[in-house]
Design a protein around this motif. Structure first.
Motif, PDB file in Angstrom:
ATOM      1  N   PRO A  69      34.478  35.695  45.612  1.00 24.12           N
ATOM      2  CA  PRO A  69      33.830  34.669  44.778  1.00 24.12           C
ATOM      3  C   PRO A  69      32.415  35.045  44.341  1.00 24.12           C
ATOM      4  O   PRO A  69      32.000  34.709  43.236  1.00 24.12           O
ATOM      5  N   ASP A  70      31.676  35.775  45.181  1.00 22.74           N
ATOM      6  CA  ASP A  70      30.295  36.138  44.851  1.00 22.74           C
ATOM      7  C   ASP A  70      30.156  37.598  44.413  1.00 22.74           C
ATOM      8  O   ASP A  70      29.073  38.172  44.459  1.00 22.74           O
ATOM      9  N   ALA A  71      31.250  38.200  43.953  1.00 22.43           N
ATOM     10  CA  ALA A  71      31.230  39.603  43.538  1.00 22.43           C
ATOM     11  C   ALA A  71      30.320  39.809  42.329  1.00 22.43           C
ATOM     12  O   ALA A  71      30.161  38.924  41.490  1.00 22.43           O
ATOM     13  N   ILE A  72      29.757  40.998  42.259  1.00 21.82           N
ATOM     14  CA  ILE A  72      28.918  41.398  41.135  1.00 21.82           C
ATOM     15  C   ILE A  72      29.715  42.367  40.278  1.00 21.82           C
ATOM     16  O   ILE A  72      30.254  43.360  40.776  1.00 21.82           O
ATOM     17  N   LEU A  73      29.786  42.088  38.974  1.00 16.99           N
ATOM     18  CA  LEU A  73      30.465  42.956  38.016  1.00 16.99           C
ATOM     19  C   LEU A  73      29.457  43.424  36.983  1.00 16.99           C
ATOM     20  O   LEU A  73      28.798  42.608  36.334  1.00 16.99           O
ATOM     21  N   VAL A  74      29.316  44.746  36.851  1.00 18.65           N
ATOM     22  CA  VAL A  74      28.514  45.360  35.794  1.00 18.65           C
ATOM     23  C   VAL A  74      29.528  46.159  34.966  1.00 18.65           C
ATOM     24  O   VAL A  74      29.859  47.298  35.296  1.00 18.65           O
ATOM     25  N   PRO A  75      30.083  45.541  33.912  1.00 19.13           N
ATOM     26  CA  PRO A  75      31.272  46.079  33.249  1.00 19.13           C
ATOM     27  C   PRO A  75      31.020  47.209  32.257  1.00 19.13           C
ATOM     28  O   PRO A  75      29.896  47.437  31.812  1.00 19.13           O
ATOM     29  N   THR A  76      32.112  47.864  31.898  1.00 21.30           N
ATOM     30  CA  THR A  76      32.104  49.023  31.022  1.00 21.30           C
ATOM     31  C   THR A  76      31.628  48.686  29.613  1.00 21.30           C
ATOM     32  O   THR A  76      30.799  49.385  29.050  1.00 21.30           O
ATOM     33  N   LEU A  77      32.174  47.629  29.027  1.00 18.35           N
ATOM     34  CA  LEU A  77      31.929  47.331  27.617  1.00 18.35           C
ATOM     35  C   LEU A  77      31.024  46.131  27.415  1.00 18.35           C
ATOM     36  O   LEU A  77      31.207  45.345  26.483  1.00 18.35           O
ATOM     37  N   ILE A  82      27.446  40.247  35.694  1.00 16.40           N
ATOM     38  CA  ILE A  82      28.276  39.056  35.838  1.00 16.40           C
ATOM     39  C   ILE A  82      28.443  38.733  37.316  1.00 16.40           C
ATOM     40  O   ILE A  82      28.865  39.595  38.100  1.00 16.40           O
ATOM     41  N   VAL A  83      28.144  37.480  37.687  1.00 14.66           N
ATOM     42  CA  VAL A  83      28.184  37.093  39.101  1.00 14.66           C
ATOM     43  C   VAL A  83      29.042  35.856  39.368  1.00 14.66           C
ATOM     44  O   VAL A  83      29.063  35.356  40.487  1.00 14.66           O
ATOM     45  N   THR A  84      29.777  35.373  38.356  1.00 14.35           N
ATOM     46  CA  THR A  84      30.623  34.198  38.549  1.00 14.35           C
ATOM     47  C   THR A  84      32.049  34.502  38.115  1.00 14.35           C
ATOM     48  O   THR A  84      32.296  35.401  37.313  1.00 14.35           O
ATOM     49  N   GLU A  85      32.975  33.699  38.638  1.00 14.30           N
ATOM     50  CA  GLU A  85      34.366  33.874  38.212  1.00 14.30           C
ATOM     51  C   GLU A  85      34.519  33.568  36.726  1.00 14.30           C
ATOM     52  O   GLU A  85      35.250  34.259  36.020  1.00 14.30           O
ATOM     53  N   HIS A 152      42.057  40.015  53.589  1.00 10.77           N
ATOM     54  CA  HIS A 152      42.368  40.606  52.286  1.00 10.77           C
ATOM     55  C   HIS A 152      41.211  41.504  51.863  1.00 10.77           C
ATOM     56  O   HIS A 152      40.047  41.111  51.985  1.00 10.77           O
ATOM     57  N   TRP A 153      41.535  42.675  51.343  1.00  7.65           N
ATOM     58  CA  TRP A 153      40.502  43.563  50.808  1.00  7.65           C
ATOM     59  C   TRP A 153      40.168  43.096  49.408  1.00  7.65           C
ATOM     60  O   TRP A 153      41.015  43.110  48.517  1.00  7.65           O
ATOM     61  N   LEU A 154      38.911  42.653  49.218  1.00  2.00           N
ATOM     62  CA  LEU A 154      38.464  42.134  47.925  1.00  2.00           C
ATOM     63  C   LEU A 154      37.329  42.984  47.366  1.00  2.00           C
ATOM     64  O   LEU A 154      36.566  43.601  48.111  1.00  2.00           O
ATOM     65  N   ILE A 155      37.226  42.970  46.057  1.00  2.00           N
ATOM     66  CA  ILE A 155      36.148  43.668  45.366  1.00  2.00           C
ATOM     67  C   ILE A 155      34.888  42.816  45.490  1.00  2.00           C
ATOM     68  O   ILE A 155      34.887  41.646  45.105  1.00  2.00           O
ATOM     69  N   THR A 156      33.815  43.404  46.029  1.00  2.00           N
ATOM     70  CA  THR A 156      32.544  42.685  46.145  1.00  2.00           C
ATOM     71  C   THR A 156      31.530  43.197  45.133  1.00  2.00           C
ATOM     72  O   THR A 156      30.546  42.515  44.847  1.00  2.00           O
ATOM     73  N   GLY A 157      31.751  44.366  44.617  1.00  2.00           N
ATOM     74  CA  GLY A 157      30.882  44.934  43.599  1.00  2.00           C
ATOM     75  C   GLY A 157      31.680  45.891  42.734  1.00  2.00           C
ATOM     76  O   GLY A 157      32.574  46.578  43.224  1.00  2.00           O
ATOM     77  N   HIS A 158      31.386  45.877  41.445  1.00  2.00           N
ATOM     78  CA  HIS A 158      32.122  46.753  40.514  1.00  2.00           C
ATOM     79  C   HIS A 158      31.168  47.121  39.385  1.00  2.00           C
ATOM     80  O   HIS A 158      30.702  46.264  38.650  1.00  2.00           O
ATOM     81  N   HIS A 159      30.856  48.397  39.290  1.00  2.00           N
ATOM     82  CA  HIS A 159      30.039  48.903  38.195  1.00  2.00           C
ATOM     83  C   HIS A 159      30.859  49.919  37.448  1.00  2.00           C
ATOM     84  O   HIS A 159      31.558  50.752  38.050  1.00  2.00           O
ATOM     85  N   SER A 160      30.801  49.874  36.124  1.00  2.79           N
ATOM     86  CA  SER A 160      31.516  50.826  35.292  1.00  2.79           C
ATOM     87  C   SER A 160      30.684  51.083  34.045  1.00  2.79           C
ATOM     88  O   SER A 160      30.124  50.153  33.463  1.00  2.79           O
TER      89      SER A 160
END
Length: 164
Positions: A69-77, A82-85, A152-160
């Motif tokens: 729920p509190d994962a950080i996404l720094v996306p490709t495009l 992004i820090v919210t669902e 469950h293994w969840l994504i907590t951070g994702h940078h692309s």
């Protein structure tokens, strides 16, 4: 380094900070390989594989369930952090709006944080978007962090980011 792993989905340059900061990269890497916790890494890697499959299938709800729920996404495009669902949903709706890309992991590295239990996997992946004029290929560097939460293994951070 693992190469040519057929995922549907993310280049990693990991620096170990903290108590190992002054040690050489070669020493940290050798210690990492010798002390790898393959069972935990396998759990995180399975989540990465599932992420690539869900992206290729265009299943946004299933993609979102892979993020904490509190994962950080720094996306490709996008230039957003992004820090919210809701933000992740908007991004993946945009990302998949022109069709579902296939994704191949070209290379990857992994690391297990001894103190925190976090698994980091990074590497290079290529997204292949179907277009009327042919395939649009977007190679990108990626870095995912995973934690085991509620079994469950969840994504907590994702940078692309696009490769240059």
């Amino acid at each position: 380094m693992r190469k040519g792993v057929p995922y549907s989905g993310g280049c990693l340059f990991v620096a170990d900070k903290g108590k190992d900061q002054g040690r050489s990269l070669e020493h940290n890497r050798a210690e990492h390989v010798e002390g790898a916790d393959t069972g935990r890494t396998d759990g995180a890697r399975a989540t990465l594989t599932r992420w690539t499959e869900e992206v290729a299938a265009g299943r946004i709800e299933a993609i979102l369930q892979l993020y904490a729920p509190d994962a950080i996404l720094v996306p490709t495009l996008s230039n957003e952090i992004i820090v919210t669902e809701a933000g992740r949903r908007r991004y993946f709706e945009f990302f998949l709006s022109d069709g579902n890309p296939s994704c191949t992991v070209e290379s990857e590295e992994s690391r297990t944080a001894r103190n925190l239990g976090t698994i980091t996997i990074g590497g290079i992946y290529s997204f292949r978007f179907p277009r009327a004029t042919g395939e649009d290929i977007v190679p990108a560097r990626f870095l995912f962090t995973f934690e085991e939460l509620d079994a469950h293994w969840l994504i907590t951070g994702h940078h692309s980011s696009r490769c240059v």
